[in-house]
Motif scaffolding. Structure first.
Motif, PDB file in Angstrom:
ATOM      1  N   GLU A 121      13.871  29.203 -49.546  1.00  0.00           N
ATOM      2  CA  GLU A 121      12.741  28.328 -49.211  1.00  0.00           C
ATOM      3  C   GLU A 121      11.414  29.090 -49.249  1.00  0.00           C
ATOM      4  O   GLU A 121      10.405  28.569 -49.724  1.00  0.00           O
TER       5      GLU A 121
ATOM      6  N   GLN B 189      12.563  22.530 -43.253  1.00  0.00           N
ATOM      7  CA  GLN B 189      12.982  22.567 -44.656  1.00  0.00           C
ATOM      8  C   GLN B 189      12.078  21.694 -45.527  1.00  0.00           C
ATOM      9  O   GLN B 189      11.809  22.021 -46.675  1.00  0.00           O
ATOM     10  N   ASN B 190      11.573  20.600 -44.954  1.00  0.00           N
ATOM     11  CA  ASN B 190      10.677  19.705 -45.689  1.00  0.00           C
ATOM     12  C   ASN B 190       9.223  20.184 -45.639  1.00  0.00           C
ATOM     13  O   ASN B 190       8.314  19.435 -45.989  1.00  0.00           O
ATOM     14  N   ASP B 191       9.011  21.406 -45.212  1.00  0.00           N
ATOM     15  CA  ASP B 191       7.695  22.053 -45.167  1.00  0.00           C
ATOM     16  C   ASP B 191       6.726  21.374 -44.200  1.00  0.00           C
ATOM     17  O   ASP B 191       5.524  21.309 -44.450  1.00  0.00           O
ATOM     18  N   ASN B 192       7.264  20.876 -43.080  1.00  0.00           N
ATOM     19  CA  ASN B 192       6.406  20.338 -42.026  1.00  0.00           C
ATOM     20  C   ASN B 192       5.804  21.541 -41.293  1.00  0.00           C
ATOM     21  O   ASN B 192       6.449  22.168 -40.462  1.00  0.00           O
TER      22      ASN B 192
ATOM     23  N   ASN C 233       7.671  27.543 -49.261  1.00  0.00           N
ATOM     24  CA  ASN C 233       7.749  26.713 -48.063  1.00  0.00           C
ATOM     25  C   ASN C 233       7.110  27.467 -46.897  1.00  0.00           C
ATOM     26  O   ASN C 233       7.718  28.355 -46.294  1.00  0.00           O
TER      27      ASN C 233
ATOM     28  N   GLU D 181      15.476  20.089 -40.414  1.00  0.00           N
ATOM     29  CA  GLU D 181      15.098  19.222 -41.530  1.00  0.00           C
ATOM     30  C   GLU D 181      13.590  19.213 -41.730  1.00  0.00           C
ATOM     31  O   GLU D 181      13.108  19.248 -42.865  1.00  0.00           O
ATOM     32  N   GLU D 182      12.843  19.159 -40.639  1.00  0.00           N
ATOM     33  CA  GLU D 182      11.385  19.143 -40.736  1.00  0.00           C
ATOM     34  C   GLU D 182      10.860  20.453 -41.325  1.00  0.00           C
ATOM     35  O   GLU D 182       9.958  20.450 -42.164  1.00  0.00           O
TER      36      GLU D 182
END
Length: 135
Positions: free
Chosen positions: A41, A109-112, A46, A106-107
């Motif tokens: 990532e 990993q989603n680049d939050n 990320n 998840e957040e």
């Protein structure tokens, strides 16, 4: 042989080497408990993962800083460092538990980036508390 280990330069090199080894092991453990691959990532850019991982690295290093300052032997430093890491890892799971509306992994990993920043600050903040307790 005792004089060899009492040399300040040798002690610093020993502490440094052991902390690097522990850091690699601890990061591998963090990699196993997250749902994403940290370094893949980060390679993709990320930033949230980079912040969260950076916080973990800083946190572990800060815990070991306290163990080196306050414990006289290499074995004692390793033992307290492992204990501090376990507490930091517990903090990671508590953070996940205290946010039931969304999944931290998840957040991140989603680049939050907001979640990545909070994760970093939690790791760093807890490392100071853990370090003070170890001292």
């Amino acid at each position: 042989m005792d004089q060899f280990w009492e040399n300040e330069y040798i002690q610093i090199a020993a502490y440094y080497s052991v902390v690097i080894l522990c850091m690699i092991v601890f990061l591998a453990i963090f990699e196993m408990v997250t749902k994403y691959k940290n370094w893949d990532e980060i390679k993709k850019g990320n930033l949230a993962v980079a912040m969260a991982t950076g916080g973990k690295i800083f946190g572990v290093a800060n815990i070991f800083r306290h163990t080196i300052e306050d414990h006289g032997s290499l074995l004692s430093m390793i033992g307290w460092g492992i204990y501090g890491f376990v507490l930091l890892l517990a903090g990671y799971f508590i953070f996940e538990f205290l946010t039931p509306k969304f999944k931290i992994d998840e957040e991140i990993q989603n680049d939050n980036r907001a979640v990545g920043l909070i994760s970093m600050i939690i790791s760093i903040g807890l490392s100071y508390v853990i370090g003070a307790g170890i001292s």
